[in-house]
Design an enzyme around this catalytic site. Structure first.
Site, PDB file in Angstrom:
ATOM      1  N   ARG A  41       0.777  -1.241   0.000  1.00  0.00           N
ATOM      2  CA  ARG A  41       0.000   0.000   0.000  1.00  0.00           C
ATOM      3  C   ARG A  41       0.804   1.285   0.000  1.00  0.00           C
ATOM      4  O   ARG A  41       0.251   2.354  -0.247  1.00  0.00           O
ATOM      5  CB  ARG A  41      -0.965  -0.017   1.193  1.00  0.00           C
ATOM      6  CG  ARG A  41      -2.130  -0.949   0.955  1.00  0.00           C
ATOM      7  CD  ARG A  41      -2.943  -1.178   2.210  1.00  0.00           C
ATOM      8  NE  ARG A  41      -2.182  -1.971   3.158  1.00  0.00           N
ATOM      9  CZ  ARG A  41      -2.661  -2.421   4.324  1.00  0.00           C
ATOM     10  NH1 ARG A  41      -3.880  -2.117   4.695  1.00  0.00           N
ATOM     11  NH2 ARG A  41      -1.902  -3.148   5.113  1.00  0.00           N
ATOM     12  N   ARG A  50      -4.564  -3.007  -7.725  1.00  0.00           N
ATOM     13  CA  ARG A  50      -5.350  -3.830  -6.795  1.00  0.00           C
ATOM     14  C   ARG A  50      -6.816  -3.394  -6.707  1.00  0.00           C
ATOM     15  O   ARG A  50      -7.630  -4.090  -6.100  1.00  0.00           O
ATOM     16  CB  ARG A  50      -4.737  -3.742  -5.392  1.00  0.00           C
ATOM     17  CG  ARG A  50      -3.644  -4.751  -5.068  1.00  0.00           C
ATOM     18  CD  ARG A  50      -4.167  -6.164  -4.882  1.00  0.00           C
ATOM     19  NE  ARG A  50      -5.394  -6.209  -4.088  1.00  0.00           N
ATOM     20  CZ  ARG A  50      -5.454  -6.112  -2.755  1.00  0.00           C
ATOM     21  NH1 ARG A  50      -4.354  -5.998  -2.059  1.00  0.00           N
ATOM     22  NH2 ARG A  50      -6.613  -6.134  -2.126  1.00  0.00           N
TER      23      ARG A  50
HETATM   24  C1  LIG Z   1       1.807 -11.771   9.660  1.00  0.00           C
HETATM   25  C2  LIG Z   1       1.844 -11.803   8.139  1.00  0.00           C
HETATM   26  C3  LIG Z   1       0.715 -11.791   7.274  1.00  0.00           C
HETATM   27  N1  LIG Z   1       1.201 -11.824   5.985  1.00  0.00           N
HETATM   28  C4  LIG Z   1       2.567 -11.829   5.996  1.00  0.00           C
HETATM   29  C5  LIG Z   1       2.983 -11.860   7.335  1.00  0.00           C
HETATM   30  C6  LIG Z   1       4.417 -11.942   7.788  1.00  0.00           C
HETATM   31  C7  LIG Z   1       5.097 -10.636   7.637  1.00  0.00           C
HETATM   32  C8  LIG Z   1       4.812  -9.652   8.740  1.00  0.00           C
HETATM   33  O1  LIG Z   1       5.130  -9.956   9.888  1.00  0.00           O
HETATM   34  O2  LIG Z   1       4.316  -8.565   8.410  1.00  0.00           O
HETATM   35  C9  LIG Z   1       3.504 -11.923   4.858  1.00  0.00           C
HETATM   36  C10 LIG Z   1       3.245 -11.109   3.669  1.00  0.00           C
HETATM   37  N2  LIG Z   1       2.072 -10.533   3.252  1.00  0.00           N
HETATM   38  C11 LIG Z   1       2.264  -9.894   2.073  1.00  0.00           C
HETATM   39  C12 LIG Z   1       3.600 -10.108   1.668  1.00  0.00           C
HETATM   40  C13 LIG Z   1       4.055  -9.674   0.297  1.00  0.00           C
HETATM   41  C14 LIG Z   1       5.388  -9.477  -0.057  1.00  0.00           C
HETATM   42  C15 LIG Z   1       6.044  -8.218   0.494  1.00  0.00           C
HETATM   43  O3  LIG Z   1       6.567  -8.262   1.624  1.00  0.00           O
HETATM   44  O4  LIG Z   1       6.115  -7.206  -0.241  1.00  0.00           O
HETATM   45  C16 LIG Z   1       4.230 -10.833   2.681  1.00  0.00           C
HETATM   46  C17 LIG Z   1       5.679 -11.296   2.772  1.00  0.00           C
HETATM   47  C18 LIG Z   1       1.262  -9.148   1.298  1.00  0.00           C
HETATM   48  C19 LIG Z   1       0.145  -8.528   2.023  1.00  0.00           C
HETATM   49  N3  LIG Z   1      -0.656  -9.127   2.961  1.00  0.00           N
HETATM   50  C20 LIG Z   1      -1.623  -8.246   3.356  1.00  0.00           C
HETATM   51  C21 LIG Z   1      -1.447  -7.027   2.655  1.00  0.00           C
HETATM   52  C22 LIG Z   1      -2.330  -5.806   2.781  1.00  0.00           C
HETATM   53  C23 LIG Z   1      -3.620  -6.044   2.083  1.00  0.00           C
HETATM   54  C24 LIG Z   1      -3.912  -5.088   0.967  1.00  0.00           C
HETATM   55  O5  LIG Z   1      -2.998  -4.444   0.383  1.00  0.00           O
HETATM   56  O6  LIG Z   1      -5.090  -5.009   0.598  1.00  0.00           O
HETATM   57  C25 LIG Z   1      -0.347  -7.199   1.808  1.00  0.00           C
HETATM   58  C26 LIG Z   1       0.221  -6.226   0.829  1.00  0.00           C
HETATM   59  C27 LIG Z   1      -2.697  -8.558   4.329  1.00  0.00           C
HETATM   60  C28 LIG Z   1      -2.204  -9.099   5.606  1.00  0.00           C
HETATM   61  N4  LIG Z   1      -1.770 -10.368   5.806  1.00  0.00           N
HETATM   62  C29 LIG Z   1      -1.342 -10.516   7.114  1.00  0.00           C
HETATM   63  C30 LIG Z   1      -1.506  -9.267   7.755  1.00  0.00           C
HETATM   64  C31 LIG Z   1      -1.174  -8.989   9.185  1.00  0.00           C
HETATM   65  C32 LIG Z   1      -2.044  -8.376   6.810  1.00  0.00           C
HETATM   66  C33 LIG Z   1      -2.299  -6.891   6.962  1.00  0.00           C
HETATM   67  C34 LIG Z   1      -3.738  -6.559   7.202  1.00  0.00           C
HETATM   68  C35 LIG Z   1      -3.975  -5.087   6.926  1.00  0.00           C
HETATM   69  O7  LIG Z   1      -3.334  -4.249   7.575  1.00  0.00           O
HETATM   70  O8  LIG Z   1      -4.802  -4.790   6.047  1.00  0.00           O
HETATM   71  C36 LIG Z   1      -0.731 -11.761   7.642  1.00  0.00           C
END
Ligand SMILES: Cc1c2[nH]c(c1CCC(=O)O)Cc1[nH]c(c(CCC(=O)O)c1C)Cc1[nH]c(c(CCC(=O)O)c1C)Cc1[nH]c(c(C)c1CCC(=O)O)C2
Length: 354
Positions: A41, A50
């Protein structure tokens, strides 16, 4: 040429990239940089592509995954790409009813808390995630010599989402299971280790140059509990991919007291959050491992001068390390100014050029 494994020609290969050299603790032309959550984001071009597509659905579209993964490489000139996906993708792929709610995170419809629930976690096969294999194929073609990092969630962090049913501050249901039914807990983590291993193998066989195991929430545990109740499952994951010879990175938040054990679990590179300076982290991890980190992601909201000064602190603490990959101490915060990230990459490259 983008071969991971060594190389006859003179052109720069992925194998010879600064990122992979640093992972192997070899001499580097400059300290390599990438950022956790570099795709996402903070980038207007990400928000644009997206638009109207739910997070999990976007992970299943290889063309979109390819575009989003490449965006931060193009814009910031980072030294590695990280595959755009999520830690819950393999769980979704084996039929767990879950969704990623915007601003919340993964939410699981029916939490896993009993032995009967465990039966819902079946093995992952490559066919379950054919869209991942397809996207890796497209990406390795586009990336040239820039390494592509694959990743998965570690058993504890996945278990926390499954047992709690969503994000949790205190992990109380997870810990209740861990302390209250150690055998069921061990079986759950072992099941997750198998799924995670299968997911990492798919990515490595499709061209991942390195893999990162995210145990984001394991910092909630004391070392003795980590060693007894989590380390065996994480070690099993690392061991399962050892024979491929690609670097294995292990990262968690608030893991200052666990850094030594997380290295011992089988990582080649230990990720460090911003709470422990890298020289102290190196003492805790011991010899024979590279470190990754560890600028506080919130620092990027301060002035360019302040960012530079804090960056110098990280680089100074890293000066004596066997191998250093510059990163943030956790993911890029969504409202970060992307220009601050671009400047940071250039600054680290310039400050460490040798
Ligand atoms: C705990 C965890 C998750 N997902 C992930 C972790 C481990 C990394 C960390 O500790 O941050 C790993 C992850 N998630 C995503 C990536 C993509 C690659 C990168 O790092 O650029 C990676 C490596 C995309 C994502 N995964 C997510 C987003 C945001 C959603 C969006 O853009 O609509 C992205 C870009 C959603 C997600 N998924 C998860 C969370 C906590 C969230 C955020 C929720 C929010 O704040 O909206 C679970």
């Amino acid at each position: 040429m983008s071969a991971n494994h060594s190389p006859a020609g003179h052109q720069t290969t992925t194998y010879d990239s600064a990122f992979l050299k640093a992972c192997r603790r070899e001499q580097v032309p400059h300290t390599p940089v990438w950022f956790m959550r570099q795709a996402g984001r903070s980038l207007p071009e990400y928000l644009k592509v997206r638009e109207g597509i739910p997070m999990l659905e976007s992970c299943m579209r290889p063309e979109l995954v390819t575009e989003i993964t490449l965006q931060p490489v193009r814009r910031h000139k980072v030294d590695a790409a990280i595959f755009f996906s999520d830690i819950v993708v393999p769980l979704k792929a084996i039929g767990v009813d879950l969704d990623i709610k915007p601003g919340v995170g993964p939410v699981v419809a029916e939490p896993i808390r009993t032995r009967a629930d465990l039966a819902r976690l079946r093995d992952l096969t490559p066919d379950d995630v054919s869209y991942v294999t397809e996207a890796f194929g497209m990406l390795t073609g586009e990336l040239g010599s820039t390494p592509l990092i694959g990743f998965a969630g570690a058993p504890f962090t996945l278990a926390s989402y499954l047992v709690e049913g969503g994000p949790s501050r205190n992990h109380e249901n997870t810990k209740a299971l861990m302390y209250g039914d150690p055998q069921l807990w061990a079986d759950l983590l072992d099941r997750l280790a198998e799924i995670t291993s299968a997911f990492l193998k798919v990515q490595i066989e499709a061209g991942a140059s390195a893999v990162q195991l995210f145990d984001s929430w394991v910092g909630a545990l004391a070392p003795a509990d980590y060693r007894r109740s989590v380390m065996p499952a994480s070690a099993k994951v690392f061991e399962s991919v050892a024979s491929y010879g690609v670097p294995r990175i292990h990262f968690g938040v608030g893991t200052g007291e666990l850094l030594g054990l997380m290295g011992e679990a089988g990582a080649d590179v230990v990720g460090v959050d911003w709470r422990v300076p890298l020289d102290e982290a190196a003492r805790r991890v011991g010899p024979g491992k590279a470190l990754q980190g560890n600028l506080d992601p919130a620092v990027l909201f301060s002035s360019p001068e302040a960012v530079r000064a804090k960056t110098r602190e990280v680089l100074d603490a890293a000066a004596g390390l066997e191998g250093h990959i510059f990163n943030l101490g956790h993911g890029v915060l969504p409202t970060t100014d992307p220009d601050a990230l671009t400047r940071l990459v250039a600054d680290v490259h310039e400050a460490t050029a040798r």
